[in-house]
Design an enzyme around this catalytic site. Sequence first.
Site, mmCIF file in Angstrom:
data_model
loop_
_atom_site.group_PDB
_atom_site.id
_atom_site.type_symbol
_atom_site.label_atom_id
_atom_site.label_comp_id
_atom_site.label_asym_id
_atom_site.label_seq_id
_atom_site.Cartn_x
_atom_site.Cartn_y
_atom_site.Cartn_z
ATOM 1 N N CYS A 175 10.938 -13.476 -2.152
ATOM 2 C CA CYS A 175 11.043 -14.868 -2.580
ATOM 3 C C CYS A 175 11.612 -15.671 -1.414
ATOM 4 O O CYS A 175 12.556 -15.248 -0.756
ATOM 5 C CB CYS A 175 11.929 -15.098 -3.802
ATOM 6 S SG CYS A 175 11.312 -14.344 -5.294
ATOM 7 N N ARG B 234 7.454 -13.781 2.477
ATOM 8 C CA ARG B 234 8.438 -13.147 1.596
ATOM 9 C C ARG B 234 7.928 -12.995 0.163
ATOM 10 O O ARG B 234 8.540 -12.308 -0.648
ATOM 11 C CB ARG B 234 9.725 -13.984 1.565
ATOM 12 C CG ARG B 234 10.375 -14.124 2.913
ATOM 13 C CD ARG B 234 11.595 -15.018 2.811
ATOM 14 N NE ARG B 234 12.672 -14.362 2.110
ATOM 15 C CZ ARG B 234 13.636 -13.663 2.680
ATOM 16 N NH1 ARG B 234 13.647 -13.528 3.984
ATOM 17 N NH2 ARG B 234 14.573 -13.102 1.971
ATOM 18 N N TRP C 215 7.961 -13.878 -5.296
ATOM 19 C CA TRP C 215 7.468 -12.500 -5.441
ATOM 20 C C TRP C 215 7.988 -12.049 -6.801
ATOM 21 O O TRP C 215 9.187 -11.867 -6.986
ATOM 22 C CB TRP C 215 8.015 -11.617 -4.323
ATOM 23 C CG TRP C 215 7.456 -10.229 -4.348
ATOM 24 C CD1 TRP C 215 6.283 -9.816 -3.791
ATOM 25 C CD2 TRP C 215 8.055 -9.068 -4.929
ATOM 26 N NE1 TRP C 215 6.111 -8.466 -4.001
ATOM 27 C CE2 TRP C 215 7.180 -7.982 -4.704
ATOM 28 C CE3 TRP C 215 9.232 -8.831 -5.631
ATOM 29 C CZ2 TRP C 215 7.445 -6.699 -5.142
ATOM 30 C CZ3 TRP C 215 9.500 -7.548 -6.082
ATOM 31 C CH2 TRP C 215 8.615 -6.493 -5.823
ATOM 32 N N ASN D 93 16.495 -16.306 -5.629
ATOM 33 C CA ASN D 93 15.944 -15.075 -5.065
ATOM 34 C C ASN D 93 16.908 -13.962 -5.449
ATOM 35 O O ASN D 93 18.106 -14.091 -5.244
ATOM 36 C CB ASN D 93 15.859 -15.231 -3.534
ATOM 37 C CG ASN D 93 15.498 -13.945 -2.836
ATOM 38 O OD1 ASN D 93 14.960 -13.021 -3.443
ATOM 39 N ND2 ASN D 93 15.794 -13.878 -1.543
ATOM 40 N N GLY D 94 16.404 -12.878 -6.034
ATOM 41 C CA GLY D 94 17.277 -11.779 -6.455
ATOM 42 C C GLY D 94 16.967 -11.391 -7.884
ATOM 43 O O GLY D 94 15.932 -11.791 -8.436
ATOM 44 N N GLU E 184 2.892 6.806 9.414
ATOM 45 C CA GLU E 184 2.886 5.358 9.625
ATOM 46 C C GLU E 184 1.452 4.827 9.682
ATOM 47 O O GLU E 184 1.153 3.760 9.135
ATOM 48 C CB GLU E 184 3.672 5.032 10.910
ATOM 49 C CG GLU E 184 3.689 3.591 11.336
ATOM 50 C CD GLU E 184 4.275 2.624 10.304
ATOM 51 O OE1 GLU E 184 4.838 3.064 9.291
ATOM 52 O OE2 GLU E 184 4.125 1.409 10.515
ATOM 53 N N LYS F 278 -0.074 2.013 7.164
ATOM 54 C CA LYS F 278 -0.691 0.761 7.623
ATOM 55 C C LYS F 278 -2.043 0.576 6.958
ATOM 56 O O LYS F 278 -2.374 -0.513 6.507
ATOM 57 C CB LYS F 278 -0.881 0.766 9.153
ATOM 58 C CG LYS F 278 0.344 0.582 9.999
ATOM 59 C CD LYS F 278 0.949 -0.798 9.965
ATOM 60 C CE LYS F 278 1.946 -0.963 8.886
ATOM 61 N NZ LYS F 278 3.285 -0.474 9.018
ATOM 62 N N GLU G 85 -1.686 -0.175 3.014
ATOM 63 C CA GLU G 85 -1.053 -1.424 2.570
ATOM 64 C C GLU G 85 -1.883 -2.665 2.884
ATOM 65 O O GLU G 85 -1.795 -3.656 2.163
ATOM 66 C CB GLU G 85 0.376 -1.568 3.112
ATOM 67 C CG GLU G 85 0.483 -1.774 4.587
ATOM 68 C CD GLU G 85 1.921 -1.875 5.058
ATOM 69 O OE1 GLU G 85 2.787 -2.299 4.286
ATOM 70 O OE2 GLU G 85 2.171 -1.526 6.214
ATOM 71 N N HIS H 64 -2.639 23.995 3.331
ATOM 72 C CA HIS H 64 -1.925 24.334 2.089
ATOM 73 C C HIS H 64 -2.308 23.404 0.938
ATOM 74 O O HIS H 64 -1.589 23.316 -0.042
ATOM 75 C CB HIS H 64 -0.415 24.291 2.324
ATOM 76 C CG HIS H 64 0.037 25.300 3.339
ATOM 77 N ND1 HIS H 64 0.080 26.655 3.074
ATOM 78 C CD2 HIS H 64 0.406 25.164 4.632
ATOM 79 C CE1 HIS H 64 0.482 27.297 4.155
ATOM 80 N NE2 HIS H 64 0.689 26.410 5.116
ATOM 81 N N LYS I 107 7.530 -9.340 2.513
ATOM 82 C CA LYS I 107 8.073 -8.857 3.776
ATOM 83 C C LYS I 107 9.466 -8.271 3.625
ATOM 84 O O LYS I 107 9.791 -7.259 4.217
ATOM 85 C CB LYS I 107 8.087 -10.024 4.764
ATOM 86 C CG LYS I 107 8.564 -9.663 6.145
ATOM 87 C CD LYS I 107 7.506 -8.892 6.879
ATOM 88 C CE LYS I 107 7.962 -8.419 8.241
ATOM 89 N NZ LYS I 107 7.146 -7.275 8.670
HETATM 90 C C1 F6R Z 1 5.445 -1.571 5.931
HETATM 91 C C2 F6R Z 1 6.601 -2.400 5.725
HETATM 92 C C3 F6R Z 1 7.649 -1.921 4.773
HETATM 93 C C4 F6R Z 1 9.040 -2.107 5.395
HETATM 94 C C5 F6R Z 1 10.129 -1.750 4.386
HETATM 95 C C6 F6R Z 1 11.513 -1.843 4.973
HETATM 96 O O1 F6R Z 1 4.567 -2.143 6.846
HETATM 97 O O2 F6R Z 1 6.734 -3.441 6.291
HETATM 98 O O3 F6R Z 1 7.432 -0.601 4.404
HETATM 99 O O4 F6R Z 1 9.129 -1.294 6.522
HETATM 100 O O5 F6R Z 1 10.038 -2.610 3.276
HETATM 101 O O6 F6R Z 1 11.790 -3.131 5.422
HETATM 102 P P1 F6R Z 1 12.961 -3.402 6.449
HETATM 103 O O7 F6R Z 1 12.618 -2.720 7.718
HETATM 104 O O8 F6R Z 1 12.995 -4.895 6.595
HETATM 105 O O9 F6R Z 1 14.209 -2.848 5.837
#
Ligand code: F6R
Length: 611
Positions: free
Chosen positions: A2, A27, A73, A99-100, A484, A488, A491, A507, A606
């Site tokens: 948010c 966000r 969000w 927000n929260g 990773e 990517k 998502e 396995h 984010k």
């Molecule tokens: C994936 C991504 C999320 C963040 C996770 C942690 O691309 O962006 O998995 O890595 O939400 O966020 P931070 O690093 O801000 O604690």
Amino acid sequence: MCGIVGYIGDREALPVLINGLKRLEYRGYDSAGVALLRNQIDVYKCKGKVSDLERFMGDAPHSGNIGMGHTRWATHGEPNDVNAHPHTSYNGKFVIIHNGIIENYARLRERLKERGVHFKSETDTEVLCNLIGYIYENSEVDAEMAVRLALSKVVGAYGLVVMCVDEPDKLIAARKGSPLVIGVGNEEYFLASDATPIVEYTKSVIYLNDGDVAIIRKEQLILKTSAQDVAVPKVQQLTFDIGEIDKGGYEHFMLKEIFEQPQSIEDTFRGRVRADELELHLGGLYEVLPQLVEAKRIVIIGCGTSWHAGLVGEYLFEDLARIPVEVEYASEFRYRNPIIHKDDIVIAISQSGETADTLAAIKLAKEKGALVLGICNVVGSSIPRETDAGVYTHAGPEIGVASTKAFTCQVTVLAMMAILIGKKKGVLSTERYHDLIKEFIKVPAKTQRILALADHIKKIASLYQNVTNALYLGRGYLFPVALEGALKLKEISYIHAEGYPAAEMKHGPIALIDDKMPVVVVATKDSSYEKIVSNIQEVKARSGIVIAVVTEGDTVIRDMADHVIEIPEAENVYATLLSVVPLQLLSYYIAVMRGCNVDQPRNLAKSVTVE
Ligand code: F6R
């Protein structure tokens, strides 16, 4: 998650709010809304993005010098017009953005309903707004005290802004657990969840601490702590410019941020890895270095991509500094009664510095007496303030929801830490230490060479844009890179993808192999190279499709794989940084070809500020 913006001053508030919401949209982007105050409070809100809100408001003039805006969000209640913020109290006295999460909202809602209060939405935020309105109506208190009394009854987290129709000269802001920044202008103030909407107006900012309440008038800011003491606000200067939060000619923030990596990696080690003296310095760890050198165990915590960086950290610390490491999902850590000793070092990794799960894990580790360090990107965010010491990554603002440059900068910091501790402990010889430093310096240029392969990677992407599944394999240091790469892809393109240690394939996952599912193998030359070549053969023997990331000049895998992406030669420590870049590009191009919104993937945000 948010995004919150607020403005008070002489400007028209609406353009400031809309502009700010666009910057904060990463966000959350389920719904958007604004409230403008001039004699009365007008609220405009709708489901969708900020552009939908703009369409909804149309061209009619919307005037007001005080206002607030929100991009959501969803947590409580589906994304729709009614659940969008701002929310207005049942008696029309208060408007709020939040927000929260208000954890005890159900009980508060029932109590208010018993007293005849009506609700329009399903949100926890409206409960808080009505509680403030109810206290104001039924007690002899002003708006500030009504907010304070309501917050004293709330369990949960909030960053919020409130306007009261009876006190039209002020904004009231409060923070507990969710970030809020105030920008200080000349007889004007800006408010936001982070500094990105503020930097184009002023570089002077105040970060609210948990428990703070700010009463903001055009000409005066009064900051009160949770004990209701008036505090002198600590004004800090932002260190980034507006240009850093624009797309800079790229189609998406994500692509820009992938291409920024040579620079951001260099920015992260500049002044720390010193080529001239062949030395490594980490000022942020200076005082705790003796404890790090003596550490019996390191526990790394993080979420998502930051957790993957932590897994690379495990290899780095164990290999270069010979310290046992455990890597924990921050979200699991505190729910399993973890064993933390006073001489353990806990390292929290986070791009945003606001991830609620990571913050909660930090608090628990501190309660148990551990020294807690932070590796964080956003200066002044909560995690650097909650930790005992730490190192900033200097990735610059990361706006694309999928993390790219933050990951490589986190690994850069972890590598610096491991090398430094290894040297101080006497695990690394001076010769090895110097070699590692010399190789470190070459990483940005090598990363640049990988970016030049973008068109080749785009062609591979075009062949696999319609697949439904993908498998990513890696061994040792490169296993977290496989994880990773898979994250990517899933998502941003919504293709199901799994990362596995290559040897684990036999396995179970080997059963998935067919002639439709691409298997992306990170197979640069290292100690387990021969083994991963065997794993590739196992895939090919079952008619699997192999896309391999290999070291330049590798003819063995070139002859076996369907596609190879050749990256510059580098030892394990740095191969992690390099080999993730083609995987980021592959995901990016596949997602774009599938028509996905790569900067704002569905259901994501984010900065995950709820647990
Ligand atoms: C994936 C991504 C999320 C963040 C996770 C942690 O691309 O962006 O998995 O890595 O939400 O966020 P931070 O690093 O801000 O604690």
